[in-house]
Design an enzyme around this catalytic site. Sequence first.
Site, PDB file in Angstrom:
ATOM      1  N   CYS A   1     -13.130   2.887  -0.186  1.00  0.00           N
ATOM      2  CA  CYS A   1     -13.465   1.672  -0.767  1.00  0.00           C
ATOM      3  C   CYS A   1     -14.866   2.011  -1.071  1.00  0.00           C
ATOM      4  CB  CYS A   1     -13.365   0.476   0.154  1.00  0.00           C
ATOM      5  SG  CYS A   1     -14.381  -0.836  -0.308  1.00  0.00           S
TER       6      CYS A   1
ATOM      7  N   ARG B   1      -2.346   7.102  -7.311  1.00  0.00           N
ATOM      8  CA  ARG B   1      -2.995   5.864  -7.779  1.00  0.00           C
ATOM      9  C   ARG B   1      -4.220   5.560  -7.029  1.00  0.00           C
ATOM     10  NH1 ARG B   1      -5.187   0.975  -7.296  1.00  0.00           N
ATOM     11  NH2 ARG B   1      -3.372   0.189  -6.024  1.00  0.00           N
ATOM     12  N   ASP B   2      -3.797   4.743  -5.986  1.00  0.00           N
ATOM     13  CA  ASP B   2      -5.127   4.210  -5.117  1.00  0.00           C
ATOM     14  C   ASP B   2      -5.493   5.405  -4.169  1.00  0.00           C
ATOM     15  OD1 ASP B   2      -6.691   1.972  -4.081  1.00  0.00           O
ATOM     16  OD2 ASP B   2      -5.278   1.472  -2.669  1.00  0.00           O
TER      17      ASP B   2
ATOM     18  N   ASN C   1      -6.217   4.229   2.411  1.00  0.00           N
ATOM     19  CA  ASN C   1      -5.085   3.422   2.480  1.00  0.00           C
ATOM     20  C   ASN C   1      -4.461   3.776   3.650  1.00  0.00           C
ATOM     21  OD1 ASN C   1      -3.966   2.584  -0.368  1.00  0.00           O
ATOM     22  ND2 ASN C   1      -5.483   4.160  -0.757  1.00  0.00           N
TER      23      ASN C   1
ATOM     24  N   HIS D   1       0.002  -4.314   1.388  1.00  0.00           N
ATOM     25  CA  HIS D   1      -0.706  -3.046   0.925  1.00  0.00           C
ATOM     26  C   HIS D   1      -2.206  -3.203   1.880  1.00  0.00           C
ATOM     27  CE1 HIS D   1      -2.804  -0.355  -1.993  1.00  0.00           C
ATOM     28  NE2 HIS D   1      -3.719  -0.982  -1.795  1.00  0.00           N
TER      29      HIS D   1
ATOM     30  N   HIS E   1      -5.390  -1.484   3.808  1.00  0.00           N
ATOM     31  CA  HIS E   1      -6.573  -0.310   4.360  1.00  0.00           C
ATOM     32  C   HIS E   1      -6.813  -0.175   5.608  1.00  0.00           C
ATOM     33  CE1 HIS E   1      -7.597   0.899  -0.348  1.00  0.00           C
ATOM     34  NE2 HIS E   1      -6.504   0.147  -0.282  1.00  0.00           N
TER      35      HIS E   1
END
Lengths: 300, 300
Positions: A235, A12-13, A244, A202, A204
Amino acid sequence: MNTVLITDVTLRDGLQIVPRWVSTPDKLRIAHALPHCGVRKIELTSFTSPKAIPSLADADELASLTARNPQVCYTALVPNLRGAQRALAAKMDELNFVFSASEAHNQANLRMTIAQSLAQLEQVISAAGGTPVNVSLSTAFGCPFTGAVAPAHVIALMQEVQRMGASSISLCDTTGMGSPADVERLTQAALSLYGEQGVTGHFHDTRGLALANAWAAYREGGRRFDAALAGLGGCPYAPGASGNASLEDMAHMFQISGVNTGLNLEALQPLAEEIAALTQEPIQSRLHKAGPAYALKVCQ
Amino acid sequence: MNTVLITDVTLRDGLQIVPRWVSTPDKLRIAHALPHCGVRKIELTSFTSPKAIPSLADADELASLTARNPQVCYTALVPNLRGAQRALAAKMDELNFVFSASEAHNQANLRMTIAQSLAQLEQVISAAGGTPVNVSLSTAFGCPFTGAVAPAHVIALMQEVQRMGASSISLCDTTGMGSPADVERLTQAALSLYGEQGVTGHFHDTRGLALANAWAAYREGGRRFDAALAGLGGCPYAPGASGNASLEDMAHMFQISGVNTGLNLEALQPLAEEIAALTQEPIQSRLHKAGPAYALKVCQ
């Protein structure tokens, strides 16, 4: 020995803004391999508009084709009721409802005000029935457009979504702006509301702080974290910056600290190489260069 | 507001194994620029054999040509009495005596047993007169040849060198093997022996843990750290792995955590670019890609 649960968010991310299309069979191979590495929670995809996130356009198909491991919790991001309905139809174990603590970021990311997102959340929780709803609070540690986000505002949002029936919360440092001190403060507040099993960090690694922030959260009592193979992700507002927290590096940090992760580092590394090859993105994980700390080098 | 002192070790540990020769005038330019960025302690060089460390062969000349800023403490590494005599002749403010907690690493690095190093330290302290002697304990968190180093052994060595008259101690994670949990344990022990002004954390980012370890040390009360511009440095036993904690990233972490560093991030960044250009080594610092957390991006 303490235990942490690291959710793999690669599919996902990790993939969300990767320009290169990864095919559904390739994604499936990763999804099926992760449980064999000890992963017990997987964020499989995002049920959103294929126009908004083309790389995750196969969400419904991927979810239906994924052979579920009974030991694994499969979660998926949903930004609204429509996404939640798709996720429920796809038999996800959890809905991960996302919105931003920053109005500007919520508008840029989801084309909604925070109030509109909260209205969607109300409908999502109602539609979810018995399926738990986690809330991922983006930009909880700072917004790339408007800067600092007041901790009191974040805490008020955490309280509000709990009143609405959210089961758990993820504190998301969406663009890597949080400091360890910020993480300590908000993790404490989140734990007091949601308890140990209800709070995920979560982080980064945009400014190299993903592991420092994870450790800061751990020392406050945080026991759940998100991470992606190879540190995949990024990002759109910080080009070139890494994304991440790296799953392998985070697992290594906890393991050499005597914290149980249940993860098999040796098995994770080829999987990280595979996703890097599929996406043609660099491997950000340091372990791939240096190897784990306890691998002894031959004297030169 | 708490304050930390970050010693710049670019010109010593940063350059130590860099293959490309950096000329004395180029080193001088860096040494003279650092105080203007707020740096208050500089490890200028190492007084060792030019054969052992060719990149620092100009130690005596560099020290004599460096215009001393009265606000800055100039320290230099010394491995033995001969090095200490040269450092004293060069009017260093501090001698930084190095040896390893691991016999195998001490032998590989200094061609001495630990007992021989301790005998040298005794002579160094005696020769130093009023000049303070810091002890840098290499491989305090693990040895690349023999693996784990027992914390009890490291603590015993810290006690022994204190009895011998060492003023202060640096806990050195020479090849980036330490975990935040290890750092917490040894930092506590070191602080109880040497106090806040007497303990420096020297962390390498080989496995991405330099900042996590620095934060872990800070939370235990550690207030002194080593770092290098651009994260320069490396480990001959972990090729391709990055080296010292990045000075810019560490200063950024503390500053956004509300901890005073006295450092000017904007002034440090061009200096990091300069040393990277001189050495033709990559800039490891994340700030160079992402910018500081509080630099707002324009909405895209």
